[in-house]
Design an enzyme around this catalytic site. Structure first.
Site, PDB file in Angstrom:
ATOM      1  N   HIS A  97      36.140 -29.347  41.170  1.00 21.02           N
ATOM      2  CA  HIS A  97      36.718 -29.361  39.824  1.00 21.02           C
ATOM      3  C   HIS A  97      36.581 -27.962  39.214  1.00 21.02           C
ATOM      4  CE1 HIS A  97      37.256 -30.216  35.576  1.00 21.02           C
ATOM      5  NE2 HIS A  97      37.881 -31.306  35.949  1.00 21.02           N
TER       6      HIS A  97
ATOM      7  N   GLU B 290      45.309 -29.469  39.028  1.00 24.94           N
ATOM      8  CA  GLU B 290      44.802 -29.399  37.662  1.00 24.94           C
ATOM      9  C   GLU B 290      44.881 -27.962  37.132  1.00 24.94           C
ATOM     10  OE1 GLU B 290      42.212 -32.889  36.550  1.00 24.94           O
ATOM     11  OE2 GLU B 290      40.870 -31.339  37.280  1.00 24.94           O
TER      12      GLU B 290
ATOM     13  N   GLY C 222      41.560 -30.337  29.032  1.00 26.26           N
ATOM     14  CA  GLY C 222      40.834 -30.480  27.771  1.00 26.26           C
ATOM     15  C   GLY C 222      41.439 -29.703  26.614  1.00 26.26           C
TER      16      GLY C 222
ATOM     17  N   SER D  92      44.984 -32.896  30.435  1.00 23.01           N
ATOM     18  CA  SER D  92      45.502 -33.492  29.193  1.00 23.01           C
ATOM     19  C   SER D  92      46.546 -34.577  29.447  1.00 23.01           C
ATOM     20  CB  SER D  92      46.069 -32.409  28.256  1.00 23.01           C
ATOM     21  OG  SER D  92      45.040 -31.501  27.894  1.00 23.01           O
TER      22      SER D  92
ATOM     23  N   GLY E 134      40.550 -36.878  32.099  1.00 23.18           N
ATOM     24  CA  GLY E 134      39.257 -36.639  31.447  1.00 23.18           C
ATOM     25  C   GLY E 134      39.174 -37.387  30.133  1.00 23.18           C
ATOM     26  N   GLY E 135      39.475 -36.678  29.048  1.00 20.95           N
ATOM     27  CA  GLY E 135      39.318 -37.213  27.690  1.00 20.95           C
ATOM     28  C   GLY E 135      39.851 -38.627  27.508  1.00 20.95           C
TER      29      GLY E 135
ATOM     30  N   ASN F 295      37.805 -39.235  34.959  1.00 19.61           N
ATOM     31  CA  ASN F 295      36.679 -38.319  35.168  1.00 19.61           C
ATOM     32  C   ASN F 295      35.896 -38.287  33.861  1.00 19.61           C
ATOM     33  OD1 ASN F 295      34.934 -36.204  35.588  1.00 19.61           O
ATOM     34  ND2 ASN F 295      36.514 -34.610  35.703  1.00 19.61           N
ATOM     35  N   TRP F 296      34.787 -39.017  33.872  1.00 19.30           N
ATOM     36  CA  TRP F 296      34.018 -39.130  32.621  1.00 19.30           C
ATOM     37  C   TRP F 296      33.234 -37.861  32.289  1.00 19.30           C
ATOM     38  CZ3 TRP F 296      31.619 -44.789  32.604  1.00 19.30           C
ATOM     39  CH2 TRP F 296      32.634 -45.695  32.294  1.00 19.30           C
ATOM     40  N   LYS F 297      33.144 -36.940  33.248  1.00 26.52           N
ATOM     41  CA  LYS F 297      32.370 -35.697  33.048  1.00 26.52           C
ATOM     42  C   LYS F 297      30.965 -36.052  32.561  1.00 26.52           C
ATOM     43  CE  LYS F 297      36.669 -33.275  32.424  1.00 26.52           C
ATOM     44  NZ  LYS F 297      37.424 -32.184  31.862  1.00 26.52           N
TER      45      LYS F 297
ATOM     46  N   GLU G 228      35.682 -26.987  36.424  1.00 25.33           N
ATOM     47  CA  GLU G 228      34.432 -26.772  35.671  1.00 25.33           C
ATOM     48  C   GLU G 228      33.281 -26.451  36.614  1.00 25.33           C
ATOM     49  OE1 GLU G 228      34.637 -30.396  33.408  1.00 25.33           O
ATOM     50  OE2 GLU G 228      36.376 -29.604  32.350  1.00 25.33           O
TER      51      GLU G 228
HETATM   52  P1  PGA Z   1      41.428 -33.745  30.512  1.00 21.62           P
HETATM   53  O1  PGA Z   1      40.523 -33.429  31.818  1.00 21.62           O
HETATM   54  O2  PGA Z   1      42.235 -34.972  30.827  1.00 21.62           O
HETATM   55  O3  PGA Z   1      40.415 -33.991  29.423  1.00 21.62           O
HETATM   56  O4  PGA Z   1      42.273 -32.569  30.271  1.00 21.62           O
HETATM   57  C1  PGA Z   1      41.061 -33.559  33.098  1.00 21.62           C
HETATM   58  C2  PGA Z   1      40.046 -33.151  34.122  1.00 21.62           C
HETATM   59  O5  PGA Z   1      39.246 -32.234  33.869  1.00 21.62           O
HETATM   60  O6  PGA Z   1      39.982 -33.714  35.227  1.00 21.62           O
END
Ligand code: PGA
Length: 257
Positions: free
Chosen positions: A99, A171, A177, A217, A238-239, A13-15, A101
């Protein structure tokens, strides 16, 4: 992972990161670093602006294309929105829905999440549905209740013959994050709760076939341990999905013989 019954999915997930002009080089690098097997699918969920170019770069099937959001409406006067059909038309296969966010910053609710899932299925997309509790909810002992509610609300009105398209990602909000990954036991416990819920709603055969991912994470260091758990069928990352070496290491952990 349980390779007998279902495939694994490693989804990045590149956000709101990277530029469309960077996609091609990223994919080429990733291709050189990552292994590929028939039981694990790699997905990158890119921003809308990247999708057309990403669709060309992903063309040989090494990576499947995903979006990070979509409108619940099929078309019309919804300035700034993107429909499921539009995503499908540029070669998108997966779409992240709900998600945390989006729920936290853009007012998405369990109701809108459900509408989006139904709209995605209508357009033949595969929704990656996110559920997860906050730290406060976990500390109050509400995790199971909350996850049960989110899953039931998400799947309301989804017919059994469409369930096979759905992927659920657990999640925990406190892990996203933050570098605080859930332990493999914590993550597996909730993923197996989700599978039991799906079993109750749709029966054992469909529950057994559903990929359930962990996200929060997940990285090249903890992936192997998380993926070794029976009910964790992959990750939403994500990251670590922004760095080809790290993302490839996670893909390779899922593709081990
Ligand atoms: P993260 O994000 O791996 O940076 O914790 C995961 C996500 O939001 O899907």
């Amino acid at each position: 992972m349980n390779r007998k019954y279902r495939k694994a999915i490693i989804a990045g997930n590149w956000k709101m990161n990277t530029k469309p002009s960077e996609v091609k080089a990223f994919i080429e690098e990733l291709r050189g670093l990552s292994n590929r097997t028939k039981w694990c699918e790699t997905v990158i969920c890119a921003p809308f602006t990247h999708l057309t170019v990403a669709s060309r770069a992903f063309w040989n099937g090494h990576v499947s294309l995903g979006a990070q959001n979509m409108s619940e409406h099929p078309k019309g006067a919804y300035t700034g929105e993107v429909s499921a059909e539009m995503l499908r038309d540029v070669g998108v296969k997966y779409v992240i829905i709900g998600h945390s966010e989006r729920r936290q910053y853009f007012g998405e609710t369990d109701l809108t999440v459900n509408k989006k899932i139904l709209a995605a299925l209508e357009a033949d997309l595969h929704p990656i549905v996110c559920v997860g509790e906050s730290l406060e909810q976990r500390e109050l002992g509400l995790t199971n209740e909350l996850i049960s509610y989110q899953v039931r609300a998400a799947l309301a009105g989804v017919p059994a013959d469409k369930l096979r398209k759905i992927v659920i990602a657990y999640e925990p909000i406190w892990a996203i994050g933050t570098g605080n990954t859930a332990t493999a036991e914590q993550a597996d416990e909730v993923c197996s709760l989700i599978r039991a819920l799906v079993r109750g709603l749709y029966g054992a055969r469909l529950a057994r076939a559903m990929p359930i991912l962990y996200g929060g994470s997940m990285n090249e260091k903890n992936a192997e341990e998380l993926l070794a758990k029976p009910d964790i069928d992959g990750g939403l990352i994500g990251g670590a999905s922004l760095v080809p070496e790290k993302f490839a290491a996670i893909i390779n952990a899922a593709n081990q013989e």
